[in-house]
Design a protein around this motif. Structure first.
Motif, PDB file in Angstrom:
ATOM      1  N   LEU A   1       0.824  -1.202   0.000  1.00 43.06           N
ATOM      2  CA  LEU A   1       0.000   0.000   0.000  1.00 43.06           C
ATOM      3  C   LEU A   1       0.862   1.257   0.000  1.00 43.06           C
ATOM      4  O   LEU A   1       0.599   2.198  -0.751  1.00 43.06           O
ATOM      5  N   THR A   2       1.906   1.272   0.796  1.00 42.61           N
ATOM      6  CA  THR A   2       2.780   2.439   0.857  1.00 42.61           C
ATOM      7  C   THR A   2       3.484   2.653  -0.476  1.00 42.61           C
ATOM      8  O   THR A   2       3.584   3.786  -0.966  1.00 42.61           O
ATOM      9  N   ILE A   3       3.950   1.590  -1.085  1.00 43.69           N
ATOM     10  CA  ILE A   3       4.601   1.689  -2.397  1.00 43.69           C
ATOM     11  C   ILE A   3       3.607   2.216  -3.427  1.00 43.69           C
ATOM     12  O   ILE A   3       3.939   3.105  -4.230  1.00 43.69           O
ATOM     13  N   LEU A   4       2.400   1.680  -3.414  1.00 42.51           N
ATOM     14  CA  LEU A   4       1.377   2.119  -4.362  1.00 42.51           C
ATOM     15  C   LEU A   4       1.008   3.589  -4.152  1.00 42.51           C
ATOM     16  O   LEU A   4       0.830   4.330  -5.121  1.00 42.51           O
ATOM     17  N   ARG A   5       0.896   4.009  -2.908  1.00 43.16           N
ATOM     18  CA  ARG A   5       0.582   5.414  -2.636  1.00 43.16           C
ATOM     19  C   ARG A   5       1.651   6.336  -3.219  1.00 43.16           C
ATOM     20  O   ARG A   5       1.333   7.349  -3.837  1.00 43.16           O
ATOM     21  N   LEU A   6       2.900   5.990  -3.000  1.00 41.43           N
ATOM     22  CA  LEU A   6       4.000   6.792  -3.527  1.00 41.43           C
ATOM     23  C   LEU A   6       3.964   6.824  -5.053  1.00 41.43           C
ATOM     24  O   LEU A   6       4.046   7.884  -5.669  1.00 41.43           O
ATOM     25  N   ALA A   7       3.773   5.675  -5.668  1.00 43.94           N
ATOM     26  CA  ALA A   7       3.763   5.594  -7.133  1.00 43.94           C
ATOM     27  C   ALA A   7       2.555   6.314  -7.735  1.00 43.94           C
ATOM     28  O   ALA A   7       2.691   7.022  -8.734  1.00 43.94           O
ATOM     29  N   VAL A   8       1.392   6.147  -7.145  1.00 45.25           N
ATOM     30  CA  VAL A   8       0.195   6.820  -7.668  1.00 45.25           C
ATOM     31  C   VAL A   8       0.359   8.333  -7.550  1.00 45.25           C
ATOM     32  O   VAL A   8      -0.015   9.079  -8.461  1.00 45.25           O
ATOM     33  N   TYR A   9       0.944   8.786  -6.459  1.00 47.64           N
ATOM     34  CA  TYR A   9       1.214  10.222  -6.345  1.00 47.64           C
ATOM     35  C   TYR A   9       2.117  10.672  -7.495  1.00 47.64           C
ATOM     36  O   TYR A   9       1.852  11.678  -8.147  1.00 47.64           O
ATOM     37  N   GLU A  10       3.180   9.920  -7.740  1.00 47.84           N
ATOM     38  CA  GLU A  10       4.109  10.310  -8.803  1.00 47.84           C
ATOM     39  C   GLU A  10       3.449  10.267 -10.182  1.00 47.84           C
ATOM     40  O   GLU A  10       3.678  11.142 -11.009  1.00 47.84           O
ATOM     41  N   ILE A  11       2.607   9.281 -10.413  1.00 43.45           N
ATOM     42  CA  ILE A  11       1.943   9.152 -11.706  1.00 43.45           C
ATOM     43  C   ILE A  11       0.907  10.261 -11.914  1.00 43.45           C
ATOM     44  O   ILE A  11       0.849  10.879 -12.978  1.00 43.45           O
ATOM     45  N   CYS A  12       0.112  10.516 -10.902  1.00 48.37           N
ATOM     46  CA  CYS A  12      -1.028  11.426 -11.058  1.00 48.37           C
ATOM     47  C   CYS A  12      -0.749  12.882 -10.704  1.00 48.37           C
ATOM     48  O   CYS A  12      -1.439  13.771 -11.214  1.00 48.37           O
ATOM     49  N   TYR A  13       0.224  13.141  -9.855  1.00 49.09           N
ATOM     50  CA  TYR A  13       0.392  14.505  -9.352  1.00 49.09           C
ATOM     51  C   TYR A  13       1.785  15.101  -9.529  1.00 49.09           C
ATOM     52  O   TYR A  13       1.947  16.301  -9.367  1.00 49.09           O
ATOM     53  N   ASP A  14       2.783  14.287  -9.809  1.00 47.73           N
ATOM     54  CA  ASP A  14       4.161  14.787  -9.910  1.00 47.73           C
ATOM     55  C   ASP A  14       4.591  14.802 -11.371  1.00 47.73           C
ATOM     56  O   ASP A  14       4.912  13.763 -11.938  1.00 47.73           O
ATOM     57  N   GLU A  15       4.600  15.965 -11.953  1.00 43.80           N
ATOM     58  CA  GLU A  15       4.916  16.101 -13.381  1.00 43.80           C
ATOM     59  C   GLU A  15       6.394  15.853 -13.688  1.00 43.80           C
ATOM     60  O   GLU A  15       6.758  15.668 -14.843  1.00 43.80           O
ATOM     61  N   ASP A  16       7.242  15.832 -12.657  1.00 44.51           N
ATOM     62  CA  ASP A  16       8.677  15.615 -12.861  1.00 44.51           C
ATOM     63  C   ASP A  16       9.039  14.145 -13.032  1.00 44.51           C
ATOM     64  O   ASP A  16      10.164  13.827 -13.414  1.00 44.51           O
ATOM     65  N   VAL A  17       8.106  13.253 -12.726  1.00 46.56           N
ATOM     66  CA  VAL A  17       8.386  11.821 -12.785  1.00 46.56           C
ATOM     67  C   VAL A  17       7.554  11.181 -13.894  1.00 46.56           C
ATOM     68  O   VAL A  17       6.326  11.151 -13.801  1.00 46.56           O
ATOM     69  N   PRO A  18       8.211  10.665 -14.936  1.00 52.57           N
ATOM     70  CA  PRO A  18       7.461   9.967 -15.986  1.00 52.57           C
ATOM     71  C   PRO A  18       6.767   8.714 -15.435  1.00 52.57           C
ATOM     72  O   PRO A  18       7.286   8.072 -14.506  1.00 52.57           O
ATOM     73  N   THR A  19       5.627   8.383 -15.990  1.00 53.98           N
ATOM     74  CA  THR A  19       4.845   7.242 -15.517  1.00 53.98           C
ATOM     75  C   THR A  19       5.665   5.957 -15.505  1.00 53.98           C
ATOM     76  O   THR A  19       5.629   5.208 -14.526  1.00 53.98           O
ATOM     77  N   GLY A  20       6.402   5.703 -16.570  1.00 53.50           N
ATOM     78  CA  GLY A  20       7.214   4.482 -16.643  1.00 53.50           C
ATOM     79  C   GLY A  20       8.251   4.407 -15.534  1.00 53.50           C
ATOM     80  O   GLY A  20       8.508   3.331 -14.976  1.00 53.50           O
ATOM     81  N   VAL A  21       8.843   5.524 -15.214  1.00 55.60           N
ATOM     82  CA  VAL A  21       9.839   5.570 -14.138  1.00 55.60           C
ATOM     83  C   VAL A  21       9.163   5.297 -12.797  1.00 55.60           C
ATOM     84  O   VAL A  21       9.678   4.524 -11.978  1.00 55.60           O
ATOM     85  N   ALA A  22       8.007   5.911 -12.565  1.00 55.76           N
ATOM     86  CA  ALA A  22       7.280   5.701 -11.311  1.00 55.76           C
ATOM     87  C   ALA A  22       6.939   4.221 -11.129  1.00 55.76           C
ATOM     88  O   ALA A  22       7.102   3.671 -10.037  1.00 55.76           O
ATOM     89  N   ILE A  23       6.469   3.586 -12.197  1.00 49.61           N
ATOM     90  CA  ILE A  23       6.111   2.162 -12.120  1.00 49.61           C
ATOM     91  C   ILE A  23       7.346   1.310 -11.876  1.00 49.61           C
ATOM     92  O   ILE A  23       7.361   0.438 -11.002  1.00 49.61           O
ATOM     93  N   ASN A  24       8.413   1.559 -12.642  1.00 49.49           N
ATOM     94  CA  ASN A  24       9.640   0.787 -12.488  1.00 49.49           C
ATOM     95  C   ASN A  24      10.219   0.922 -11.083  1.00 49.49           C
ATOM     96  O   ASN A  24      10.616  -0.071 -10.466  1.00 49.49           O
ATOM     97  N   GLU A  25      10.248   2.133 -10.573  1.00 51.35           N
ATOM     98  CA  GLU A  25      10.789   2.352  -9.232  1.00 51.35           C
ATOM     99  C   GLU A  25       9.915   1.689  -8.168  1.00 51.35           C
ATOM    100  O   GLU A  25      10.426   1.168  -7.174  1.00 51.35           O
ATOM    101  N   ALA A  26       8.612   1.707  -8.362  1.00 50.95           N
ATOM    102  CA  ALA A  26       7.703   1.042  -7.426  1.00 50.95           C
ATOM    103  C   ALA A  26       7.949  -0.469  -7.417  1.00 50.95           C
ATOM    104  O   ALA A  26       7.969  -1.100  -6.352  1.00 50.95           O
TER     105      ALA A  26
END
Length: 131
Positions: A82-107
């Protein structure tokens, strides 16, 4: 610190939300930085800033997760996942500096490091619905 190391620090701080009331998190954050020796001031500031941005949106993020993760809700997910998903969803949906693919890979990498054997597949599957 590298971006990956910073993300790991954010994950560790955000993980404390699962075990503490939100009103206690200011003290938890202080303890976290004392325990972790989160390196330089700018790194600690980055981790703290991102943690606060995520924690402000936790209810929205949890709603999105409950909507996308069919058959699962945030109450049934492991605390690590859940914590990993929260961090990744924030990066995907709200953080324009992090590309979606990077957020998923890092998660997925966080799930491999901190989760159970099947965590990385679960995290990847849920996040694929956000991509």
């Amino acid at each position: 610190m590298s971006r990956r190391e910073l993300r790991e620090q954010i994950f560790k701080l955000l993980f404390r939300v699962e075990f503490n009331k939100m009103e206690d998190m200011a003290e938890q954050e202080k303890l976290f930085f004392e325990e972790e020796d989160a390196a330089k001031d700018e790194d600690a500031a980055y981790v703290s800033d991102k943690y606060h941005k995520i924690s402000e949106k936790l209810s929205e993020i949890d709603s999105q997760l409950n909507e996308k993760a069919q058959g699962w809700d945030t109450g049934r997910m492991s605390k690590v996942d859940l914590t990993i998903l929260r961090l990744a969803v924030y990066e995907i949906c709200y953080d324009e500096d992090v590309p979606t693919g990077v957020a998923i890979n890092e998660a997925v990498e966080l799930a491999k490091k901190f989760g159970q054997d099947a965590s990385f597949g679960f995290v990847n599957g849920v996040l694929a619905k956000f991509a």
